[in-house]
Design a protein around this motif. Structure first.
Motif, short mmCIF file in Angstrom:
data_model
loop_
_atom_site.label_atom_id
_atom_site.label_comp_id
_atom_site.label_asym_id
_atom_site.label_seq_id
_atom_site.Cartn_x
_atom_site.Cartn_y
_atom_site.Cartn_z
N ASP A 65 92.15 23.21 94.86
CA ASP A 65 92.45 22.96 93.45
C ASP A 65 93.62 23.80 92.97
O ASP A 65 93.74 24.09 91.79
N VAL B 160 93.75 24.12 89.03
CA VAL B 160 93.28 23.03 88.18
C VAL B 160 91.93 23.40 87.58
O VAL B 160 91.03 23.87 88.29
N THR B 161 91.79 23.21 86.27
CA THR B 161 90.51 23.38 85.58
C THR B 161 90.28 22.14 84.72
O THR B 161 91.10 21.22 84.69
N GLU B 162 89.17 22.15 84.02
CA GLU B 162 88.87 21.02 83.13
C GLU B 162 89.87 20.93 81.99
O GLU B 162 90.05 19.87 81.38
N GLU B 163 90.54 22.04 81.69
CA GLU B 163 91.48 22.07 80.56
C GLU B 163 92.92 21.74 80.96
O GLU B 163 93.74 21.42 80.10
N THR B 164 93.25 21.83 82.23
CA THR B 164 94.64 21.65 82.65
C THR B 164 94.99 20.16 82.73
O THR B 164 94.12 19.31 82.91
N GLU C 189 96.20 16.57 84.19
CA GLU C 189 95.78 15.91 85.43
C GLU C 189 96.77 16.13 86.57
O GLU C 189 96.38 16.30 87.72
N ASN D 55 81.94 25.52 94.75
CA ASN D 55 82.17 26.19 93.47
C ASN D 55 81.29 27.41 93.26
O ASN D 55 81.32 28.04 92.22
#
Length: 238
Positions: A11, A31-35, A37, A175
């Motif tokens: 990621d 990459v996170t949920e906020e970054t 795509e 994770n």
């Protein structure tokens, strides 16, 4: 000589710009949920445009791979072999090969075609490698049963080595540090490595994964941290 080193993980993307033996710049993107795509692709574009590089070294730690004995030559079967471990898409992935003569093994792995084309379009010398091969080549081993673990952000790869022979390699995308521990200990039980007779060695993001390290130390008798990543010193990139 200005050299760009790139490390692609599950990621993330880590880069170093080096001149001779000095690291001029190093940065990581994950990459996170906020970054966005397309974070990794966009950051790769930015990095490639930073300056004129005379050489590029690319290392993939993506877990689309298979391990074979050195000399295996049915290269057309590479995608099918990788597909036993992870889904492989011929349209979107480039088939690559890395050979480790020291241990007599070779890795087939895939690398995203869009990244591959962007890098190759710079028309400078580019060297591609698989993280497992680079890791294996960096190991100092003896004649004992050994587990060598290289830790990343939400990922780890490890080798089981016995009498200077590779018994097993795996690259895990997880994770949870507890999952790391479970997979490593489960592997020990399957290959017949006794906890007390096995030497453990850890590398990479050992501080970031301190829970995994501390939990592992509760179970095993012989463990040593060989390399702890610090700024401008990344185990796989250096």
């Amino acid at each position: 000589m200005n050299v760009l080193n790139l490390l692609f993980t599950k990621d993330g993307l880590i880069y170093q710009i080096a001149k001779n033996k000095s690291i001029l710049e190093e940065k990581s993107y994950f990459v996170t949920e906020e970054t966005p795509e397309n974070l990794i692709e966009d950051k790769l574009d930015e990095i490639l445009l930073k300056q004129r590089f005379e050489e590029i070294h690319v290392i993939s730690a993506l877990n689309h791979f298979t391990l074979m004995p050195e000399g295996f030559s049915e290269h057309d079967a590479g995608f099918e072999l990788i597909a036993f471990n992870a889904p492989a898409d011929r349209e979107k992935e480039e088939l690559m090969l890395s050979v480790n003569k020291r241990f007599g093994v070779q890795f087939y792995y895939t690398f995203p075609k869009n990244f591959y084309k962007k890098i190759k379009e710079l028309a400078v010398p580019v060297h591609f490698n698989f993280s497992g091969e680079k890791f294996l080549n960096s190991i100092h081993h003896k004649n004992n049963k050994e587990i060598h673990i290289n830790l990343y952000h939400n990922q780890c790869e490890f080798f089981a080595i016995d009498n200077k022979k590779v018994i097993l390699y795996n690259n895990l995308d997880v994770n949870s540090e507890v999952d790391f521990l479970y997979f490593v200990m489960f592997t020990l039980s399957k290959i017949g490595f006794g906890i007390n007779e096995t030497n453990f060695y850890a590398y990479g993001e050992t501080t970031e994964n301190e829970t995994f390290i501390s939990e592992l130390q509760k179970f095993v008798k012989n463990m040593r941290i060989v390399f702890d990543n610090i700024p401008n010193k990344n185990f796989i990139l250096n």
